[in-house]
Motif scaffolding. Structure first.
Motif, PDB file in Angstrom:
ATOM      1  N   PRO A 337      23.062  11.952 -25.499  1.00  0.00           N
ATOM      2  CA  PRO A 337      22.606  13.389 -25.818  1.00  0.00           C
ATOM      3  C   PRO A 337      23.064  13.837 -26.651  1.00  0.00           C
ATOM      4  CG  PRO A 337      24.487  13.140 -23.667  1.00  0.00           C
ATOM      5  CD  PRO A 337      24.173  11.523 -24.521  1.00  0.00           C
ATOM      6  N   CYS A 338      23.686  13.715 -27.592  1.00  0.00           N
ATOM      7  CA  CYS A 338      24.209  14.517 -28.799  1.00  0.00           C
ATOM      8  C   CYS A 338      23.406  14.796 -29.653  1.00  0.00           C
ATOM      9  CB  CYS A 338      26.035  13.625 -29.041  1.00  0.00           C
ATOM     10  SG  CYS A 338      25.867  12.212 -30.370  1.00  0.00           S
ATOM     11  N   ARG A 339      22.682  14.144 -30.176  1.00  0.00           N
ATOM     12  CA  ARG A 339      21.200  13.898 -30.664  1.00  0.00           C
ATOM     13  C   ARG A 339      21.474  13.501 -32.343  1.00  0.00           C
ATOM     14  NH1 ARG A 339      16.577  15.845 -28.714  1.00  0.00           N
ATOM     15  NH2 ARG A 339      17.083  17.062 -27.190  1.00  0.00           N
ATOM     16  N   HIS A 340      22.965  13.333 -32.778  1.00  0.00           N
ATOM     17  CA  HIS A 340      23.103  12.536 -34.027  1.00  0.00           C
ATOM     18  C   HIS A 340      22.636  11.330 -34.101  1.00  0.00           C
ATOM     19  CE1 HIS A 340      27.016  15.164 -32.996  1.00  0.00           C
ATOM     20  NE2 HIS A 340      27.355  15.682 -34.254  1.00  0.00           N
ATOM     21  N   ILE A 341      21.847  12.022 -35.813  1.00  0.00           N
ATOM     22  CA  ILE A 341      21.660  10.324 -36.634  1.00  0.00           C
ATOM     23  C   ILE A 341      22.607  10.286 -37.567  1.00  0.00           C
ATOM     24  CG2 ILE A 341      19.594   9.700 -37.444  1.00  0.00           C
ATOM     25  CD1 ILE A 341      18.139  11.778 -36.929  1.00  0.00           C
ATOM     26  N   CYS A 342      23.505   9.306 -37.054  1.00  0.00           N
ATOM     27  CA  CYS A 342      24.525   8.812 -37.919  1.00  0.00           C
ATOM     28  C   CYS A 342      24.611   6.720 -37.747  1.00  0.00           C
ATOM     29  CB  CYS A 342      25.566   9.743 -37.373  1.00  0.00           C
ATOM     30  SG  CYS A 342      25.973   9.034 -35.749  1.00  0.00           S
ATOM     31  N   VAL A 343      24.252   6.467 -37.703  1.00  0.00           N
ATOM     32  CA  VAL A 343      23.549   5.459 -37.507  1.00  0.00           C
ATOM     33  C   VAL A 343      23.041   4.075 -37.842  1.00  0.00           C
ATOM     34  CG1 VAL A 343      26.700   4.639 -36.458  1.00  0.00           C
ATOM     35  CG2 VAL A 343      24.510   4.562 -34.992  1.00  0.00           C
ATOM     36  N   CYS A 344      23.014   3.228 -38.172  1.00  0.00           N
ATOM     37  CA  CYS A 344      21.820   2.320 -37.984  1.00  0.00           C
ATOM     38  C   CYS A 344      21.514   1.250 -36.404  1.00  0.00           C
ATOM     39  CB  CYS A 344      21.728   1.267 -38.865  1.00  0.00           C
ATOM     40  SG  CYS A 344      23.303  -0.035 -39.272  1.00  0.00           S
ATOM     41  N   GLY A 345      20.527   0.988 -36.145  1.00  0.00           N
ATOM     42  CA  GLY A 345      20.344   0.241 -35.359  1.00  0.00           C
ATOM     43  C   GLY A 345      21.411  -0.582 -34.652  1.00  0.00           C
ATOM     44  N   GLU A 346      20.847  -1.992 -35.354  1.00  0.00           N
ATOM     45  CA  GLU A 346      22.427  -2.393 -35.420  1.00  0.00           C
ATOM     46  C   GLU A 346      23.597  -2.200 -34.462  1.00  0.00           C
ATOM     47  OE1 GLU A 346      20.382  -2.293 -37.473  1.00  0.00           O
ATOM     48  OE2 GLU A 346      19.509  -4.358 -37.679  1.00  0.00           O
ATOM     49  N   CYS A 347      24.170  -0.894 -35.627  1.00  0.00           N
ATOM     50  CA  CYS A 347      25.635  -0.342 -35.267  1.00  0.00           C
ATOM     51  C   CYS A 347      25.898   0.413 -34.200  1.00  0.00           C
ATOM     52  CB  CYS A 347      26.241   0.235 -36.386  1.00  0.00           C
ATOM     53  SG  CYS A 347      26.541  -0.711 -38.172  1.00  0.00           S
ATOM     54  N   ALA A 348      25.168   1.139 -33.698  1.00  0.00           N
ATOM     55  CA  ALA A 348      24.348   1.369 -32.706  1.00  0.00           C
ATOM     56  C   ALA A 348      24.230   0.541 -31.558  1.00  0.00           C
ATOM     57  CB  ALA A 348      23.242   2.686 -32.514  1.00  0.00           C
ATOM     58  N   LEU A 349      24.235  -0.426 -31.547  1.00  0.00           N
ATOM     59  CA  LEU A 349      23.857  -1.720 -30.042  1.00  0.00           C
ATOM     60  C   LEU A 349      25.632  -2.188 -30.466  1.00  0.00           C
ATOM     61  CD1 LEU A 349      21.009  -3.237 -30.803  1.00  0.00           C
ATOM     62  CD2 LEU A 349      21.140  -1.391 -29.037  1.00  0.00           C
ATOM     63  N   ARG A 350      26.592  -2.182 -31.503  1.00  0.00           N
ATOM     64  CA  ARG A 350      27.929  -2.978 -31.820  1.00  0.00           C
ATOM     65  C   ARG A 350      28.481  -2.000 -31.198  1.00  0.00           C
ATOM     66  NH1 ARG A 350      24.978  -5.821 -36.095  1.00  0.00           N
ATOM     67  NH2 ARG A 350      26.891  -4.637 -37.508  1.00  0.00           N
ATOM     68  N   LEU A 351      28.489  -0.845 -31.039  1.00  0.00           N
ATOM     69  CA  LEU A 351      29.271  -0.107 -31.078  1.00  0.00           C
ATOM     70  C   LEU A 351      29.935  -0.481 -29.028  1.00  0.00           C
ATOM     71  CD1 LEU A 351      28.086   3.865 -31.008  1.00  0.00           C
ATOM     72  CD2 LEU A 351      29.999   2.526 -33.157  1.00  0.00           C
ATOM     73  N   ASP A 352      31.797   0.093 -29.727  1.00  0.00           N
ATOM     74  CA  ASP A 352      32.637  -0.143 -28.257  1.00  0.00           C
ATOM     75  C   ASP A 352      34.032  -0.001 -28.927  1.00  0.00           C
ATOM     76  OD1 ASP A 352      33.583  -1.424 -25.850  1.00  0.00           O
ATOM     77  OD2 ASP A 352      34.087  -3.638 -27.198  1.00  0.00           O
ATOM     78  N   PRO A 353      33.669   1.200 -28.077  1.00  0.00           N
ATOM     79  CA  PRO A 353      33.023   1.744 -26.708  1.00  0.00           C
ATOM     80  C   PRO A 353      31.747   2.440 -27.481  1.00  0.00           C
ATOM     81  CG  PRO A 353      34.823   3.375 -27.573  1.00  0.00           C
ATOM     82  CD  PRO A 353      35.273   2.010 -27.790  1.00  0.00           C
ATOM     83  N   ARG A 354      31.425   2.722 -26.431  1.00  0.00           N
ATOM     84  CA  ARG A 354      29.816   3.241 -26.509  1.00  0.00           C
ATOM     85  C   ARG A 354      30.020   4.956 -27.095  1.00  0.00           C
ATOM     86  NH1 ARG A 354      24.422   1.277 -25.686  1.00  0.00           N
ATOM     87  NH2 ARG A 354      23.034   2.770 -25.027  1.00  0.00           N
ATOM     88  N   ALA A 355      30.497   5.136 -27.924  1.00  0.00           N
ATOM     89  CA  ALA A 355      30.323   6.547 -28.388  1.00  0.00           C
ATOM     90  C   ALA A 355      30.132   6.464 -29.431  1.00  0.00           C
ATOM     91  CB  ALA A 355      31.937   7.073 -27.824  1.00  0.00           C
ATOM     92  N   CYS A 356      29.290   8.564 -29.589  1.00  0.00           N
ATOM     93  CA  CYS A 356      28.987   8.565 -31.124  1.00  0.00           C
ATOM     94  C   CYS A 356      29.881   8.530 -31.669  1.00  0.00           C
ATOM     95  CB  CYS A 356      28.623  10.210 -30.510  1.00  0.00           C
ATOM     96  SG  CYS A 356      27.745  10.804 -32.628  1.00  0.00           S
ATOM     97  N   PRO A 357      30.171   8.035 -33.129  1.00  0.00           N
ATOM     98  CA  PRO A 357      31.353   8.106 -34.353  1.00  0.00           C
ATOM     99  C   PRO A 357      31.300   9.341 -34.393  1.00  0.00           C
ATOM    100  CG  PRO A 357      29.260   6.417 -34.572  1.00  0.00           C
ATOM    101  CD  PRO A 357      28.784   7.020 -33.876  1.00  0.00           C
ATOM    102  N   VAL A 358      30.524  10.551 -34.526  1.00  0.00           N
ATOM    103  CA  VAL A 358      30.713  11.336 -35.029  1.00  0.00           C
ATOM    104  C   VAL A 358      31.062  12.683 -34.113  1.00  0.00           C
ATOM    105  CG1 VAL A 358      29.777  13.759 -35.930  1.00  0.00           C
ATOM    106  CG2 VAL A 358      29.020  11.695 -36.299  1.00  0.00           C
ATOM    107  N   CYS A 359      31.067  12.672 -32.764  1.00  0.00           N
ATOM    108  CA  CYS A 359      31.810  14.185 -31.863  1.00  0.00           C
ATOM    109  C   CYS A 359      31.949  12.738 -30.708  1.00  0.00           C
ATOM    110  CB  CYS A 359      30.023  14.086 -31.327  1.00  0.00           C
ATOM    111  SG  CYS A 359      28.578  13.757 -30.365  1.00  0.00           S
ATOM    112  N   ARG A 360      32.420  11.843 -30.611  1.00  0.00           N
ATOM    113  CA  ARG A 360      32.653  10.579 -29.396  1.00  0.00           C
ATOM    114  C   ARG A 360      31.930  11.279 -28.479  1.00  0.00           C
ATOM    115  NH1 ARG A 360      33.911   6.880 -31.994  1.00  0.00           N
ATOM    116  NH2 ARG A 360      35.686   6.253 -30.559  1.00  0.00           N
TER     117      ARG A 360
END
Length: 372
Positions: A337-360
């Motif tokens: 729900p944070c509405r950030h556009i900061c990563v590509c699809g592949e990196c978004a799916l590999r995020l661990d923990p599943r948190a936004c890189p900008v606002c966490r």
């Protein structure tokens, strides 16, 4: 599902399930023993008892119920007989045992115990404790005698409980020196003395025997039986039953608590598995939507897999604010729900923990986006 992620829950489930089964088994066995003991008749030792045991144990006039009991006894390896409570006075069949301290006191069983009295330090407090150094039990053949009829105790060593009388008790205090006191204070254990106790089942004591009455060539015998306790006691039958019933409520409480533990760990396992299944399904759906969106974009822009390049931004001429903050590729997903556009699809799916890189912020959904 990797088992190592659920080891703690599986161990907890196994331990609580095992304890629940154990406590339930104790409660069930205790209730059965109490019920059997309640059904056991209290019989007088007399000449009529011999005839009754003969009929119940396989006589010519044996009824259907007695026959069934005899068959059950044969099935469990017991001789045909009658479960009963009998009262009589203790009498040795041969020479009786003499007391070590008082030779004029004779009995049929003797327990001689030597205990060391200690003072132990527990959490800064000194508490009394006892350590059994030696305990020996001796017995001679004996019977319960009443009205000239005797019931022989077949296996005294298998008696579960015998109410004995304390014949002598002697305490020898230890004379500790100052060095002994200091050493005991440093160890946290101090010896205060040694106690010698002699207990006997004295001849002439009126007791109640509980077991299985069996008629043999040499007379009546009181044998052990699996369904009821095998004991000699100065208490009455009601007191024995109350003593057996006392721990059952506490065992039921323990069984209930461990059953709650089984439910808790089972719920944790199921909920974690369901959550993981939902996450996997969500990621598969997100991957499918991302692939469909990229395929649609390629068809519309006339692009191809080769023109997109790979990680590190190869093949792309993008401003920095349009590059993935992880691999420097093009940003093509919206994180909700944070509405950030900061990563590509592949990196978004590999995020661990599943948190936004900008606002966490935790990512609930990944939404493909297009820049035109």
């Amino acid at each position: 599902m990797p088992v190592r992620e659920y080891v703690s829950d599986l161990v907890g489930l196994g331990v609580t399930a095992g304890l629940t089964f154990t406590f339930y088994h104790f409660v069930k066995a205790g209730k059965e023993v109490v019920q059997h003991l309640k059904d056991v008749p209290e019989l007088d030792i007399d000449v009529n008892l011999v005839e009754r045991v003969r009929q119940e144990g396989g006589g010519a006039a044996m009824g259907a119920a007695a026959a069934a009991a005899a068959v059950a006894a044969e099935g469990c390896g017991c001789e045909p007989g009658l479960d009963a409570c009998v009262k009589g006075t203790v009498k040795a069949l041969g020479p009786a045992i003499q007391s070590l301290e008082y030779p004029d006191v004779t009995g049929v069983m003797r327990r001689y115990t030597i205990q060391e009295h200690l003072m132990s330090q527990v959490m800064g407090f000194w508490m009394n404790d006892r350590l059994t150094i030696d305990s020996t039990t001796t017995n001679v053949p004996f019977m319960l005698l009443r009205k000239g009829v005797g019931v022989q105790i077949s296996e005294p060593k298998k008696l579960e409980d015998v109410d004995m009388t304390v014949v002598s008790e002697k305490f020898n205090a230890t004379n500790n020196s100052l060095l002994d006191h200091l050493w005991g204070f440093m160890k946290g254990v101090r010896t205060t003395g040694t106690q010698q106790t002699e207990e006997m089942l004295v001849e002439g004591t009126a007791v109640m025997g509980i077991g299985r009455l069996v008629l043999r060539d040499e007379g009546l015998h009181l044998d052990p039986n699996q369904s009821i306790p095998y004991l000699l006691t100065t208490r009455n039958k009601k007191s024995v039953i109350e003593n057996l019933e006392t721990p059952l409520p506490y065992l039921r409480i323990l069984a209930g608590l461990t059953a709650c533990g089984v439910i808790f760990y089972a719920y944790r396992l199921v909920s974690r598995w369901v959550s993981k299944w939902k996450r996997d399904r969500q990621r598969r759906e997100e991957t499918r939507l991302l692939e469909e969106a990229r395929a649609q974009w390629r068809r519309r822009e006339g692009g191809s897999a080769e023109t997109e390049g790979g990680d590190g931004g190869g093949g792309w001429d993008l401003p920095e604010n349009m590059m993935c903050v992880v691999c420097m590729g093009p940003r093509d997903v919206l994180l909700l729900p944070c509405r950030h556009i900061c990563v590509c699809g592949e990196c978004a799916l590999r995020l661990d923990p599943r948190a936004c890189p900008v606002c966490r912020t935790h990512i609930d959904t990944i939404q493909p986006v297009f820049f035109s």
